[in-house]
Write an enzyme that holds these catalytic residues in place. Structure first.
Site, PDB file in Angstrom:
ATOM      1  N   ARG A  61     -34.096 122.176 -34.546  1.00  0.00           N
ATOM      2  CA  ARG A  61     -33.844 121.216 -33.463  1.00  0.00           C
ATOM      3  C   ARG A  61     -32.520 121.547 -32.774  1.00  0.00           C
ATOM      4  NH1 ARG A  61     -37.828 120.544 -35.360  1.00  0.00           N
ATOM      5  NH2 ARG A  61     -38.191 121.843 -33.543  1.00  0.00           N
ATOM      6  N   HIS A 111     -27.592 107.072 -33.846  1.00  0.00           N
ATOM      7  CA  HIS A 111     -28.353 107.732 -34.913  1.00  0.00           C
ATOM      8  C   HIS A 111     -27.814 109.123 -35.248  1.00  0.00           C
ATOM      9  CE1 HIS A 111     -32.125 105.004 -34.127  1.00  0.00           C
ATOM     10  NE2 HIS A 111     -31.190 104.399 -34.810  1.00  0.00           N
ATOM     11  N   CYS A 138     -17.427 123.207 -46.046  1.00  0.00           N
ATOM     12  CA  CYS A 138     -16.851 122.074 -45.324  1.00  0.00           C
ATOM     13  C   CYS A 138     -15.479 122.480 -44.790  1.00  0.00           C
ATOM     14  CB  CYS A 138     -16.714 120.884 -46.280  1.00  0.00           C
ATOM     15  SG  CYS A 138     -15.787 119.499 -45.592  1.00  0.00           S
ATOM     16  N   ASN A 204     -39.731 102.445 -18.992  1.00  0.00           N
ATOM     17  CA  ASN A 204     -40.446 103.264 -19.976  1.00  0.00           C
ATOM     18  C   ASN A 204     -41.756 103.752 -19.369  1.00  0.00           C
ATOM     19  OD1 ASN A 204     -40.085 104.158 -22.752  1.00  0.00           O
ATOM     20  ND2 ASN A 204     -41.956 103.030 -23.242  1.00  0.00           N
ATOM     21  N   LEU A 205     -42.266 104.838 -19.919  1.00  0.00           N
ATOM     22  CA  LEU A 205     -43.521 105.402 -19.401  1.00  0.00           C
ATOM     23  C   LEU A 205     -44.645 104.372 -19.477  1.00  0.00           C
ATOM     24  CD1 LEU A 205     -44.494 108.072 -18.244  1.00  0.00           C
ATOM     25  CD2 LEU A 205     -45.146 108.776 -20.542  1.00  0.00           C
TER      26      LEU A 205
HETATM   27  P1  NAD Z   1     -40.141 107.326 -29.517  1.00  0.00           P
HETATM   28  O1  NAD Z   1     -40.546 108.752 -29.523  1.00  0.00           O
HETATM   29  O2  NAD Z   1     -40.619 106.433 -30.603  1.00  0.00           O
HETATM   30  O3  NAD Z   1     -40.616 106.674 -28.133  1.00  0.00           O
HETATM   31  C1  NAD Z   1     -40.402 107.334 -26.925  1.00  0.00           C
HETATM   32  C2  NAD Z   1     -40.816 106.402 -25.785  1.00  0.00           C
HETATM   33  O4  NAD Z   1     -40.534 107.067 -24.579  1.00  0.00           O
HETATM   34  C3  NAD Z   1     -42.322 106.061 -25.782  1.00  0.00           C
HETATM   35  O5  NAD Z   1     -42.478 104.663 -25.616  1.00  0.00           O
HETATM   36  C4  NAD Z   1     -42.852 106.826 -24.568  1.00  0.00           C
HETATM   37  O6  NAD Z   1     -43.865 106.132 -23.887  1.00  0.00           O
HETATM   38  C5  NAD Z   1     -41.620 106.924 -23.692  1.00  0.00           C
HETATM   39  N1  NAD Z   1     -41.615 108.075 -22.793  1.00  0.00           N
HETATM   40  C6  NAD Z   1     -42.162 109.309 -22.998  1.00  0.00           C
HETATM   41  N2  NAD Z   1     -41.950 110.095 -21.940  1.00  0.00           N
HETATM   42  C7  NAD Z   1     -41.237 109.363 -21.037  1.00  0.00           C
HETATM   43  C8  NAD Z   1     -40.725 109.614 -19.731  1.00  0.00           C
HETATM   44  N3  NAD Z   1     -40.890 110.800 -19.134  1.00  0.00           N
HETATM   45  N4  NAD Z   1     -40.066 108.615 -19.095  1.00  0.00           N
HETATM   46  C9  NAD Z   1     -39.893 107.404 -19.684  1.00  0.00           C
HETATM   47  N5  NAD Z   1     -40.374 107.104 -20.916  1.00  0.00           N
HETATM   48  C10 NAD Z   1     -41.029 108.072 -21.582  1.00  0.00           C
HETATM   49  O7  NAD Z   1     -38.579 107.337 -29.391  1.00  0.00           O
HETATM   50  P2  NAD Z   1     -37.441 106.334 -29.872  1.00  0.00           P
HETATM   51  O8  NAD Z   1     -37.832 104.944 -29.549  1.00  0.00           O
HETATM   52  O9  NAD Z   1     -36.186 106.902 -29.334  1.00  0.00           O
HETATM   53  O10 NAD Z   1     -37.419 106.463 -31.459  1.00  0.00           O
HETATM   54  C11 NAD Z   1     -37.466 107.739 -32.028  1.00  0.00           C
HETATM   55  C12 NAD Z   1     -36.418 108.049 -33.067  1.00  0.00           C
HETATM   56  O11 NAD Z   1     -36.523 109.462 -33.282  1.00  0.00           O
HETATM   57  C13 NAD Z   1     -35.003 107.815 -32.641  1.00  0.00           C
HETATM   58  O12 NAD Z   1     -34.356 107.190 -33.694  1.00  0.00           O
HETATM   59  C14 NAD Z   1     -34.398 109.194 -32.401  1.00  0.00           C
HETATM   60  O13 NAD Z   1     -33.190 109.340 -33.137  1.00  0.00           O
HETATM   61  C15 NAD Z   1     -35.374 110.181 -32.958  1.00  0.00           C
HETATM   62  N6  NAD Z   1     -35.743 111.242 -31.982  1.00  0.00           N
HETATM   63  C16 NAD Z   1     -34.783 111.749 -31.158  1.00  0.00           C
HETATM   64  C17 NAD Z   1     -35.110 112.717 -30.206  1.00  0.00           C
HETATM   65  C18 NAD Z   1     -34.015 113.249 -29.301  1.00  0.00           C
HETATM   66  O14 NAD Z   1     -32.843 113.267 -29.703  1.00  0.00           O
HETATM   67  N7  NAD Z   1     -34.320 113.682 -28.068  1.00  0.00           N
HETATM   68  C19 NAD Z   1     -36.427 113.173 -30.112  1.00  0.00           C
HETATM   69  C20 NAD Z   1     -37.401 112.646 -30.981  1.00  0.00           C
HETATM   70  C21 NAD Z   1     -37.038 111.663 -31.915  1.00  0.00           C
HETATM   71 ZN    ZN Z   2     -16.031 118.138 -47.431  1.00  0.00          ZN
END
Ligand code: NAD
Ligand code: ZN
Length: 236
Positions: A61, A111, A138, A204-205
């Site tokens: 990642r 997070h 470290c 949101n989407l």
């Molecule tokens: P989620 O993946 O659960 O939800 C993502 C939301 O974004 C969905 O509701 C979806 O419909 C919406 N979405 C998708 N494409 C979109 C767009 N183009 N425009 C607007 N909305 C859009 O994500 P979450 O609620 O952030 O929870 C996921 C957890 O996983 C978090 O705690 C995070 O730390 C981690 N995570 C982080 C990343 C990152 O850093 N980019 C990626 C994946 C997961």
């Molecule tokens: Zn240390």
């Protein structure tokens, strides 16, 4: 949007804001993250059971960040940060670095961050080297092989909660962008902000799990809706 009069804004962002940059989302609480079950890569138990798999997952990642760039939604929030004279806190659940690469400064990663490592021996948070799989030392206590990803896994306490709670209590506008509303405590922020009297907006989407808690919802792509919303707010 009730246009004028806002002083203090809290923006919560989730994986959806980075989707148009090419960073895959999670697809819900039971969904897969880059082909892995969440329980296998995002819990302390998973790390104890198979540290090599978990380290390799986050190393991949972290490496992928070099192949993506901020999109117009990140750019718009950076512009809001630069031009909004009132209070602002951008709280991201994302572990990528796209908000800061776009130029946002008034922000926190609740997070954790891919670019950070946490030492299990001394507790020091530090800039992550390219890979943690190979057991680097470290920078503070010099212990080898004790650095883990500085990511808040399920069951762990998110960072900056005191600052976030204070900002939620003081804000008059709360905006949630690109988050499914499935991961707590972030999913509860809308109710906290409402309790203190804030206007609440979801971008949101599709409707999130908590969409009925919001005063207003705009559904579509963040890359289009966020710049439009920031324009509205700054031209009030
Ligand atoms: P989620 O993946 O659960 O939800 C993502 C939301 O974004 C969905 O509701 C979806 O419909 C919406 N979405 C998708 N494409 C979109 C767009 N183009 N425009 C607007 N909305 C859009 O994500 P979450 O609620 O952030 O929870 C996921 C957890 O996983 C978090 O705690 C995070 O730390 C981690 N995570 C982080 C990343 C990152 O850093 N980019 C990626 C994946 C997961
Ligand atoms: Zn240390």
């Amino acid at each position: 949007m009730r246009g004028a009069g806002f002083q203090s804004i809290v923006v919560l962002t989730g994986a959806g804001i980075s989707a148009e940059s090419g960073v895959p989302t999670f697809r819900g609480p039971d969904g897969l993250w880059e082909g892995h079950r969440v329980e296998d890569v995002a819990t302390p138990q998973a790390f104890r059971r198979d540290p090599a798999l978990v380290q390799a997952f986050y190393d991949a990642r972290r490496a992928a960040l070099a192949r993506v760039a901020p999109n117009p939604a990140h750019d718009a929030l950076a512009r809001l940060d630069a031009e909004w004279s009132g209070n602002l806190l951008i709280v991201t659940q994302n572990v990528d670095d796209l908000h800061e690469r776009a130029g946002a400064a008034r922000m926190v990663h609740m997070h954790g961050e891919l670019k950070s490592a946490l030492c299990l021996a001394c507790g020091e948070r530090q800039e992550a080297p390219e890979t943690l799989s190979d057991g680097p030392a470290c920078t503070r206590c010099a212990a080898h092989g004790r650095l883990r990803p500085d990511i808040v896994w399920f069951g762990e306490m998110p960072y900056h909660m005191d600052r976030i709670e204070a900002a939620l209590a003081a804000c008059d506008l709360f905006v949630s962008i690109g988050t499914s509303g499935a991961v707590y405590p972030a999913a509860g922020f809308v109710q906290g902000a409402r309790h203190y009297g804030a206007h609440t907006l979801e971008i949101n989407l599709d409707p999130s799990e908590g969409t009925h808690f919001f005063d207003e919802a705009r559904h579509g792509r963040a890359g289009e809706l966020v710049p439009a919303w920031v324009d509205e707010l700054l031209q009030r």
